[in-house]
Design an enzyme around this catalytic site. Structure first.
Site, PDB file in Angstrom:
ATOM      1  N   ASN A  13      34.989  43.350 -38.669  1.00  0.00           N
ATOM      2  CA  ASN A  13      36.405  43.243 -39.089  1.00  0.00           C
ATOM      3  C   ASN A  13      37.321  43.420 -37.877  1.00  0.00           C
ATOM      4  OD1 ASN A  13      36.982  43.003 -42.132  1.00  0.00           O
ATOM      5  ND2 ASN A  13      35.219  44.347 -42.023  1.00  0.00           N
ATOM      6  N   ARG A  90      35.110  57.510 -42.700  1.00  0.00           N
ATOM      7  CA  ARG A  90      35.520  58.905 -42.923  1.00  0.00           C
ATOM      8  C   ARG A  90      36.635  58.925 -43.948  1.00  0.00           C
ATOM      9  NH1 ARG A  90      32.641  62.841 -41.433  1.00  0.00           N
ATOM     10  NH2 ARG A  90      34.445  64.181 -41.089  1.00  0.00           N
ATOM     11  N   ILE A  91      36.672  59.993 -44.761  1.00  0.00           N
ATOM     12  CA  ILE A  91      37.794  60.153 -45.687  1.00  0.00           C
ATOM     13  C   ILE A  91      38.848  60.992 -44.983  1.00  0.00           C
ATOM     14  CG2 ILE A  91      38.542  61.148 -47.862  1.00  0.00           C
ATOM     15  CD1 ILE A  91      35.906  60.371 -49.068  1.00  0.00           C
ATOM     16  N   ASN A 106      43.477  49.608 -45.273  1.00  0.00           N
ATOM     17  CA  ASN A 106      42.028  49.709 -45.392  1.00  0.00           C
ATOM     18  C   ASN A 106      41.475  48.450 -46.042  1.00  0.00           C
ATOM     19  OD1 ASN A 106      39.442  51.069 -45.326  1.00  0.00           O
ATOM     20  ND2 ASN A 106      39.627  51.325 -47.531  1.00  0.00           N
ATOM     21  N   HIS A 108      38.334  46.981 -48.376  1.00  0.00           N
ATOM     22  CA  HIS A 108      37.273  47.446 -49.271  1.00  0.00           C
ATOM     23  C   HIS A 108      36.570  46.228 -49.862  1.00  0.00           C
ATOM     24  CE1 HIS A 108      35.199  50.205 -51.942  1.00  0.00           C
ATOM     25  NE2 HIS A 108      35.477  49.390 -52.937  1.00  0.00           N
ATOM     26  N   ALA A 140      46.476  55.157 -50.188  1.00  0.00           N
ATOM     27  CA  ALA A 140      47.505  55.848 -50.983  1.00  0.00           C
ATOM     28  C   ALA A 140      47.571  57.323 -50.638  1.00  0.00           C
ATOM     29  CB  ALA A 140      47.171  55.739 -52.461  1.00  0.00           C
ATOM     30  N   GLU A 169      41.370  60.336 -54.283  1.00  0.00           N
ATOM     31  CA  GLU A 169      41.838  58.958 -54.487  1.00  0.00           C
ATOM     32  C   GLU A 169      41.387  58.062 -53.329  1.00  0.00           C
ATOM     33  OE1 GLU A 169      42.812  58.481 -57.995  1.00  0.00           O
ATOM     34  OE2 GLU A 169      43.764  56.962 -56.712  1.00  0.00           O
ATOM     35  N   VAL A 170      40.085  57.848 -53.182  1.00  0.00           N
ATOM     36  CA  VAL A 170      39.676  56.919 -52.127  1.00  0.00           C
ATOM     37  C   VAL A 170      39.838  55.498 -52.657  1.00  0.00           C
ATOM     38  CG1 VAL A 170      38.068  58.469 -50.993  1.00  0.00           C
ATOM     39  CG2 VAL A 170      37.265  57.038 -52.887  1.00  0.00           C
ATOM     40  N   GLU A 200      36.426  39.047 -45.908  1.00  0.00           N
ATOM     41  CA  GLU A 200      37.153  40.153 -45.264  1.00  0.00           C
ATOM     42  C   GLU A 200      37.788  39.691 -43.960  1.00  0.00           C
ATOM     43  OE1 GLU A 200      34.507  43.437 -44.653  1.00  0.00           O
ATOM     44  OE2 GLU A 200      33.815  43.364 -46.713  1.00  0.00           O
TER      45      GLU A 200
HETATM   46  C1  GRF Z   1      32.289  45.996 -44.300  1.00  0.00           C
HETATM   47  O1  GRF Z   1      31.404  45.619 -45.323  1.00  0.00           O
HETATM   48  C2  GRF Z   1      33.594  46.492 -44.889  1.00  0.00           C
HETATM   49  O2  GRF Z   1      33.826  46.009 -46.185  1.00  0.00           O
HETATM   50  C3  GRF Z   1      33.408  47.967 -44.942  1.00  0.00           C
HETATM   51  O3  GRF Z   1      32.711  48.262 -43.748  1.00  0.00           O
HETATM   52  C4  GRF Z   1      31.716  47.225 -43.592  1.00  0.00           C
HETATM   53  C5  GRF Z   1      31.421  46.992 -42.143  1.00  0.00           C
HETATM   54  O4  GRF Z   1      32.546  46.476 -41.520  1.00  0.00           O
HETATM   55  N1  GRF Z   1      34.697  48.628 -45.036  1.00  0.00           N
HETATM   56  P1  GRF Z   1      32.545  46.078 -39.941  1.00  0.00           P
HETATM   57  O5  GRF Z   1      31.526  44.982 -39.754  1.00  0.00           O
HETATM   58  O6  GRF Z   1      32.161  47.318 -39.166  1.00  0.00           O
HETATM   59  O7  GRF Z   1      33.941  45.613 -39.689  1.00  0.00           O
END
Ligand code: GRF
Length: 228
Positions: A13, A90-91, A106, A108, A140, A169-170, A200
């Protein structure tokens, strides 16, 4: 708009966000990539792209709040205005989320509010849905309206607040961009996760541009405001 990208691993990402923000038309500039784990591929991707990196290893901190405030210090030092959580595992504490409310995005791998939490892709497969996808949302800050604070002293309301705040609330928060991904009858978890990841890599850059350009912002009431 100065952007920080927080990662924990592969950084696909991150890669998509770097390619988007390199375009002259982009409203965003990634000024730092922060990982909570050393030596991950995402850090190499950032270095190859000439973006400075930081490792804030959560194992070295006694508490979540110390970890979060170290991250916060890096962000402040570099004048960061938007934070993208890209595969960040991490949260974050309420204090951090509250401070960065409206500036924390974020990604998801499901169509929220369905399938929050871990293994969202697997949850969708097990639920037998035919369409899943990915969501980019503001992280949030759990807030409650004046109703609760109006007569906080009644036992019932206190219990309601305790219950409400205890719901970690994740993966909640106003949704900015979603993309649908069909589930094929031949899909395994890995095949589906790969196809969602391709979505994504379109959804996150699109959402970042919307927020960085001011086309979208988070309203006081926690809802999205589109500047028509
Ligand atoms: C992805 O599947 C994303 O949906 C989740 O983390 C995974 C790995 O993402 N949040 P990346 O390849 O490290 O960007």
């Amino acid at each position: 708009t100065k952007v920080a990208v927080l990662i924990s691993g592969t950084g696909t990402n991150l890669q998509a966000l770097m390619e988007q923000t390199k375009k002259p038309s982009s409203a965003a500039e990634i000024v730092v990539v922060i990982s909570n784990r050393p030596g991950v591929l995402g850090l190499k991707r950032a270095s190859l792209a000439g973006i400075q990196t930081r490792v804030v290893d959560h194992k070295l901190y006694g508490s979540r709040s110390e970890f979060d405030s170290t991250i916060d210090r890096v962000l402040e030092e570099l004048g960061v205005e938007l934070v993208c959580l890209a595969g960040f595992m991490r949260i974050l504490t309420g204090a951090f989320v509250r401070k960065w409310n409206g500036k924390l995005l974020n990604i998801h791998p499901s169509l929220l509010p369905s399938f929050k939490g871990v293994n969202a892709q697997k949850q969708a497969l097990l639920a037998g849905v035919r369409i899943t996808g990915c969501s980019v949302h503001f992280v949030a800050w759990v807030h409650f309206n004046s109703y609760y604070t109006a007569d906080i002293n009644t036992e019932l309301n206190l219990m309601a607040i305790v219950f409400y705040l205890s719901q970690e609330e994740v993966d909640a928060g106003a949704i900015i961009v979603q993309e649908a991904v069909p589930i094929l009858t031949s899909d395994t978890e890995d095949r589906l996760a790969e196809r969602i990841r391709e979505a994504e890599h379109r959804a996150f850059p699109a959402a970042l541009e919307l927020v960085a350009s001011g086309a979208v912002r988070l309203g006081e009431d926690g809802h999205i405001i589109w500047n028509q």
